[in-house]
Motif scaffolding. Structure first.
Motif, PDB file in Angstrom:
ATOM      1  N   GLN A 129     -33.257  27.056-101.661  1.00 24.80           N
ATOM      2  CA  GLN A 129     -33.451  25.942-100.749  1.00 24.80           C
ATOM      3  C   GLN A 129     -32.246  25.023-100.851  1.00 24.80           C
ATOM      4  O   GLN A 129     -31.593  24.950-101.903  1.00 24.80           O
ATOM      5  N   LEU A 130     -31.973  24.283 -99.760  1.00 21.99           N
ATOM      6  CA  LEU A 130     -30.985  23.220 -99.780  1.00 21.99           C
ATOM      7  C   LEU A 130     -31.717  21.889 -99.873  1.00 21.99           C
ATOM      8  O   LEU A 130     -32.756  21.688 -99.235  1.00 21.99           O
ATOM      9  N   VAL A 131     -31.177  20.991-100.691  1.00 25.60           N
ATOM     10  CA  VAL A 131     -31.802  19.700-100.925  1.00 25.60           C
ATOM     11  C   VAL A 131     -30.870  18.602-100.419  1.00 25.60           C
ATOM     12  O   VAL A 131     -29.700  18.544-100.827  1.00 25.60           O
ATOM     13  N   SER A 183     -32.384  22.892-112.557  1.00 23.73           N
ATOM     14  CA  SER A 183     -30.915  22.863-112.566  1.00 23.73           C
ATOM     15  C   SER A 183     -30.373  23.018-111.150  1.00 23.73           C
ATOM     16  O   SER A 183     -29.768  24.031-110.823  1.00 23.73           O
ATOM     17  N   ASP A 184     -30.651  22.024-110.277  1.00 25.89           N
ATOM     18  CA  ASP A 184     -30.069  22.038-108.939  1.00 25.89           C
ATOM     19  C   ASP A 184     -28.551  21.911-109.038  1.00 25.89           C
ATOM     20  O   ASP A 184     -28.027  21.089-109.802  1.00 25.89           O
ATOM     21  N   SER A 185     -27.852  22.692-108.223  1.00 24.13           N
ATOM     22  CA  SER A 185     -26.386  22.677-108.239  1.00 24.13           C
ATOM     23  C   SER A 185     -25.870  21.702-107.192  1.00 24.13           C
ATOM     24  O   SER A 185     -26.250  21.782-106.021  1.00 24.13           O
ATOM     25  N   SER A 186     -24.987  20.794-107.603  1.00 21.07           N
ATOM     26  CA  SER A 186     -24.427  19.814-106.674  1.00 21.07           C
ATOM     27  C   SER A 186     -23.440  20.499-105.729  1.00 21.07           C
ATOM     28  O   SER A 186     -22.542  21.229-106.149  1.00 21.07           O
ATOM     29  N   ILE A 244     -25.207   0.587 -97.748  1.00 19.95           N
ATOM     30  CA  ILE A 244     -25.370   2.041 -97.851  1.00 19.95           C
ATOM     31  C   ILE A 244     -25.255   2.472 -99.307  1.00 19.95           C
ATOM     32  O   ILE A 244     -24.350   2.046-100.041  1.00 19.95           O
ATOM     33  N   GLY A 245     -26.197   3.357 -99.710  1.00 19.57           N
ATOM     34  CA  GLY A 245     -26.164   3.908-101.069  1.00 19.57           C
ATOM     35  C   GLY A 245     -25.366   5.189-101.110  1.00 19.57           C
ATOM     36  O   GLY A 245     -24.152   5.187-100.947  1.00 19.57           O
ATOM     37  N   ALA A 246     -26.088   6.333-101.288  1.00 21.18           N
ATOM     38  CA  ALA A 246     -25.391   7.617-101.417  1.00 21.18           C
ATOM     39  C   ALA A 246     -26.193   8.702-100.730  1.00 21.18           C
ATOM     40  O   ALA A 246     -27.421   8.622-100.605  1.00 21.18           O
ATOM     41  N   LEU A 247     -25.467   9.753-100.290  1.00 24.14           N
ATOM     42  CA  LEU A 247     -26.083  10.948 -99.718  1.00 24.14           C
ATOM     43  C   LEU A 247     -25.546  12.150-100.489  1.00 24.14           C
ATOM     44  O   LEU A 247     -24.331  12.334-100.588  1.00 24.14           O
ATOM     45  N   ASN A 248     -26.458  12.971-101.049  1.00 29.24           N
ATOM     46  CA  ASN A 248     -26.078  14.111-101.868  1.00 29.24           C
ATOM     47  C   ASN A 248     -26.703  15.382-101.300  1.00 29.24           C
ATOM     48  O   ASN A 248     -27.789  15.345-100.712  1.00 29.24           O
ATOM     49  N   ALA A 249     -26.047  16.518-101.521  1.00 32.89           N
ATOM     50  CA  ALA A 249     -26.581  17.832-101.152  1.00 32.89           C
ATOM     51  C   ALA A 249     -26.567  18.725-102.376  1.00 32.89           C
ATOM     52  O   ALA A 249     -25.578  18.746-103.130  1.00 32.89           O
ATOM     53  N   LEU A 254     -35.229  15.743 -99.174  1.00 36.68           N
ATOM     54  CA  LEU A 254     -35.732  16.588 -98.105  1.00 36.68           C
ATOM     55  C   LEU A 254     -35.310  18.026 -98.399  1.00 36.68           C
ATOM     56  O   LEU A 254     -34.139  18.293 -98.667  1.00 36.68           O
ATOM     57  N   LEU A 255     -36.278  18.963 -98.337  1.00 36.92           N
ATOM     58  CA  LEU A 255     -36.034  20.350 -98.717  1.00 36.92           C
ATOM     59  C   LEU A 255     -36.082  21.250 -97.488  1.00 36.92           C
ATOM     60  O   LEU A 255     -37.012  21.157 -96.669  1.00 36.92           O
ATOM     61  N   THR A 256     -35.118  22.146 -97.368  1.00 37.18           N
ATOM     62  CA  THR A 256     -35.168  23.147 -96.312  1.00 37.18           C
ATOM     63  C   THR A 256     -36.263  24.155 -96.647  1.00 37.18           C
ATOM     64  O   THR A 256     -36.795  24.163 -97.759  1.00 37.18           O
ATOM     65  N   PRO A 257     -36.615  25.047 -95.683  1.00 33.51           N
ATOM     66  CA  PRO A 257     -37.504  26.163 -96.051  1.00 33.51           C
ATOM     67  C   PRO A 257     -36.857  27.013 -97.140  1.00 33.51           C
ATOM     68  O   PRO A 257     -35.652  26.939 -97.387  1.00 33.51           O
TER      69      PRO A 257
END
Length: 933
Positions: A871-873, A842-845, A827-832, A792-795
């Motif tokens: 954006q935040l993912v 190259s999204d930054s964790s 439950i699996g995982a939740l990442n930002a 899910l992507l923020t604006p």
């Protein structure tokens, strides 16, 4: 300038979006829902967008047309509208950009059970100690799964020795057959066939019930009518069909010649009534009985409607002499033909001068000549005498009467001569003007006068009405609104009917259609600056006659030059230096005998429309909380074709309002082709959208305008205090689904969420404790698989300077926070992640968490330091089972560093395994590095 790029995004009611090989996407939707696909493009000039389809349709003939806008919307989509849809964008630079998406429409029809007995075992009782097959079939996409139930007992292969369940190979799994071997008393029961597509797209299973008993039998019927039924026109006919056997009770239907019944027919159960029947309603009527047991029963009867159709006659001179004339002392034969129904009731009689005529040695009457079709009578007059001259009448009637007789009179006398055809003087060749009405004429002599048949000399070319042959009783063929394609030779010929049975007489008529010149261009706009030279060209494509063509060049009503075409098929007009009086409409009129054709040129100094640039980097910024600014950029289309653009008129209004604001933007110096022009719009009120209109101005005056909409997109910058989203509105604060993941996040509330397939997981309320409040979550029920991801992507937020002309001098800091709910044993995982423009791939964790965190909402916060638009993912990963729903709520972005971050803002330890301990050590290292910074 840049060539187009394109991508397809979806909204509407998709069940699932998945990727296939070669980047083709598959959009799954339930039949009856709304399909909505948007084609997003970039490139300058702004590309033109077109949607097309390979097969099926958005409308029923979609493959023959195109949708020329960004959004393709199909309300209540049907199964035949599935297929591959293409979005094509082109702006004249490079190759067109094309992307496709395959739309898969899911549906499930009601199942149908049919019952059959094994071949060769049918005896007196249909189901007594016999093998019976129950076949279930339902149309569906995806393929249907079947199951059987006897009473309340589910049947499976091997659960009962007297039952076999199998899917025959030749049906490719679309039907499932239940085989009952040598029926036993317990086999007489209620059988249910359940058809299911495993709840994909929320499609529920469907079932059908069939009651099998010792009375079950295929249908049998009786017709309580005669065969055939012979009636007169206008009578009312009633056909009665009754069932004589069959369990369940058969359904009765009537068909006519395998087609539908006439609209005026009335059907009541097995009784069919045809009021006031006509000859067109005659045919074979069949009663069909069906109860899905065995084969349908069918019985038919024929309805014959009595009638006579007006006939024809012909006279045949003595066939033993090479002479077409009737002569005393020779034989002559009169033939009469009538179409009768039924043909066996047809009766012929002959009269001479109104008195009955009987067959004799010299007057031989025969019926149904073997050389012609049935319904023919002949009168052979042997050794013709003067006393044989007179009027002979052929009378046709049907046995038992009730139908009016048909009579045909034929006169035999000294004036009875074979026909001759001539074309009147001056009637060939015929020269006519296109659009006129023309009469082609052939004079026919002789007695009796035959029917004249008109056709084209080239027999494969149709007549003006589309037929290959046209009948005329007076020898005249009228053609209305004649066109140039009708030029050619026409043939008139005598018919053997209503005349002499001799070699046809023929004549030819030539027709020449004149039409005015066809020229190009019909209309062209030419834009020129003052003092420039240019040439206008007018070309003749075709004309008839084409030898004497004249032309006149005019500016308005003023004659410029005139002349006559020689060998060339075009004429030019040269303007050496354009002045103000030279602007206007130029006309080149080319004439011949049939009329005139004209080329028209509009010479103007209007500037072309500007082309807005839609790919501006960080176009929007805001200086104060309630207003925002926008960097408006454009290029000028063909700026050198007219005089220099001295200014632009900028008009602007809020969308939905009528009041315009205008200002002039002066231009210094000439504008180059492709030059990017910038003007900053300020004091725009949040969150209003604006319509912007831009008009170029030269010394000629105003040029063409172009419009665009500017929309507020909620940027983040050092002067914004906070962004907050709790997902309460359907727009979800402009969050979007990632197009490269495996499935989507879902907006839901605890009050409406269906937990049938996901027990012991997911929140019971939103973060504020309201069951009516909304949040976003990932549904991990089937068909989801372990390891699949939903992002899910923020604006997109802009990192903008305080002034639109300044630069970013320091890296800003923001606090990104959200609440999460991770409850369930799977439950699996939740990442930002942080995604920044210019950092492709190259999204930054920022943050991640694994495993069950209990049935409660918890908060996460993390500092971010973007240096570009970002954006935040939020990424949810499906665990090993269905009890693994993950939810998020109350997402915030605040200016400055996070205050009092929760202790688990970076990571939570899973059960102690070596890989997780290693990950924890890496995380601690990252924390220390962050603290040092």
């Amino acid at each position: 300038m840049s060539p187009p790029t394109v991508r397809i995004i979806h909204s509407g009611h998709a069940c699932n979006i998945e990727e296939e090989r070669y980047t083709e996407r598959v959009y799954t939707i339930r039949e009856g829902e709304t399909l909505e696909l948007a084609c997003l493009v970039s490139g300058h000039p702004r590309p033109q967008i077109r949607w097309t389809k390979t097969a099926g349709s958005a409308s029923d003939r979609f493959q023959d047309s195109s949708v020329f806008n960004e959004t393709l919307r199909i309300i209540r989509i049907q199964r035949h509208q599935g297929g591959r849809y293409y979005c094509k964008a082109e702006n004249g630079l490079g190759s067109p950009a094309i992307k496709s998406i395959r739309v898969d429409v899911y549906y499930l029809d009601d199942p149908i059970v049919t019952v059959h007995q094994s071949i060769g075992e049918a005896k007196e009782q249909f189901y007594y100690e016999r093998t019976v097959f129950l076949r279930c079939m339902a149309n569906s996409n995806p393929p249907v799964r079947y199951s059987w139930r006897r009473g309340k007992e589910f049947l499976s292969q091997g659960s009962d020795k007297g039952v076999e369940i199998y899917e025959p190979f030749f049906t490719q799994g679309e039907t499932k057959i239940l085989k009952l071997k040598n029926l036993r008393p317990q086999d007489y029961a209620n059988y249910s066939c359940i058809a299911s597509v495993r709840n994909v797209c929320g499609i529920p299973e469907k079932n059908v019930l069939f009651k099998l008993s010792n009375k079950t039998a295929s249908p049998t019927i009786k017709l309580l009518v005669e065969d055939p039924i012979v009636v007169n026109p206008g009578q009312s006919v009633t056909l009665v069909c009754v069932t004589s056997g069959g369990e369940p009770t058969p359904t009765l239907t009537w068909v006519r010649n395998t087609d539908e019944l006439s609209k005026k027919s009335r059907l009541n159960g097995g009784t069919l009534t045809l009021p006031a029947i006509s000859m067109e309603e005659a045919g074979v009527y069949s009663c069909v009985a069906s109860n899905n047991v065995g084969n349908p029963a069918k019985k038919s009867t024929a309805i014959v409607v009595r009638g006579l159709k007006k006939g024809r006659f012909w006279i045949t001179p003595d066939p033993y002499h090479n002479d077409d004339n009737i002569q005393i002392g020779r034989e002559v034969k009169i033939s009469c033909q009538v179409e009768a129904t039924p043909s066996e009731e047809l009766l012929f009689s002959w009269l001479k001068n109104g008195r009955p005529l009987r067959s004799s040695e010299r007057m031989v009457i025969t019926h149904t000549d073997p050389d012609v079709q049935p319904g023919t009578t002949n009168l052979d007059i042997i050794d013709l005498k003067f006393t044989d001259f007179g009027t002979y009448t052929c009378v046709a009637a049907l046995k038992n009467g009730g139908i009016p007789e048909v009579s045909i009179d034929v006169n035999i006398s000294s004036t009875t001569v074979p026909p001759e055809l001539t074309v009147p003087r001056g009637k060939s060749p015929m020269v006519v003007q296109e659009g006129d009405t023309v009469d082609l004429q052939c004079l026919v002599s002789g007695k009796p006068k035959p029917i004249i048949l008109w056709s084209r000399a080239d027999k494969e070319v149709p007549m003006p009405d589309g037929s290959l042959q046209t009948e005329s009783y007076d020898g005249v063929l009228r053609i209305v609104n004649v066109s140039r394609e009708m030029t050619g030779t026409y043939r008139c010929a005598t018919s053997q009917y209503n005349g002499f049975n001799v070699k046809p007489r023929e004549a030819l008529v030539e027709v020449t259609v004149q039409y005015p010149p066809v020229v190009e261009p019909v209309f062209t706009e030419i834009r020129q600056g003052l003092g420039r030279a240019f040439t206008l060209n007018c070309r003749v494509l075709r004309a008839h006659p084409s030898k004497v063509l004249k032309y006149e060049w005019k500016l308005g009503t003023r004659l410029l030059t005139m002349g006559q075409f020689d060998q060339r098929d075009e004429t030019d007009y040269h303007v050496r230096a354009l002045n103000r009086e030279g602007y206007g409409e130029y006309t080149c009129e080319v004439t011949n005998e049939a009329g005139a054709g004209a080329c028209r040129f509009l010479v103007t100094g209007r500037a072309y429309a500007p082309e807005f640039y839609y790919d501006t980097y960080s176009a929007l910024w805001q200086n104060r909380p309630r207003v925002y600014g926008f960097k408006l950029q454009w290029t000028q289309q063909n700026p050198l074709s007219v005089d220099r653009i001295v200014a632009y008129r900028l008009g602007m209004k809020q969308t939905g309002q009528s009041r315009w604001w205008e200002q002039e933007i002066p231009m210094e110096g000439a504008i180059a082709m492709g030059e990017l022009i910038t003007h900053n719009l300020t004091e725009l009120i949040k969150p209003e959208a604006y319509l912007v209109r831009l008009t170029p101005i030269t010394r000629f005056g105003e040029g063409d305008s172009t419009d665009r909409i500017i929309r507020y997109s909620a940027p983040v910058n050092p002067h914004l205090r906070e962004f907050q989203c709790s997902f309460e509105d359907e727009a979800v604060c402009m969050f979007t689904q990632d197009k490269t993941d495996d499935f989507d996040w879902t907006r839901h509330s605890a009050a409406t969420r269906d937990t049938k397939y996901t027990p012991n997981t997911g929140p019971s309320s939103d973060r504020a404790g309201s069951k009516q409040g909304f949040y976003m979550y990932i549904e991990t029920s089937r068909p989801r698989l372990e390891g699949e991801k939903a992002r899910l992507l923020t604006p997109t937020f802009n990192v903008a300077p305080k002034s639109p002309y300044g630069t970013v001098t320091a890296t800003p800091t923001y606090c990104f926070g959200f609440y999460y709910h991770m409850y369930g044993k799977h439950i699996g995982a939740l990442n930002a992640y942080l995604r920044q423009k210019g950092h492709s791939g190259s999204d930054s964790s920022l943050w991640n968490l694994v495993g069950n965190q209990g049935d409660r909402w918890k908060q996460a916060k993390v500092n971010i330091h973007p240096i570009a638009s970002f954006q935040l993912v939020l990424e949810g990963i499906r665990g090993p089972g269905i009890e693994g729903d993950i939810a998020i709520d109350d997402v915030t972005i605040e200016e400055g560093e996070c205050k009092d971050p929760p202790p688990n803002n970076l990571r939570s330890l899973s059960p102690p395994t070596t890989p997780h301990i290693w990950q924890f050590l890496v995380t601690l290292t990252l924390v220390f590095v962050g603290l040092q910074r």
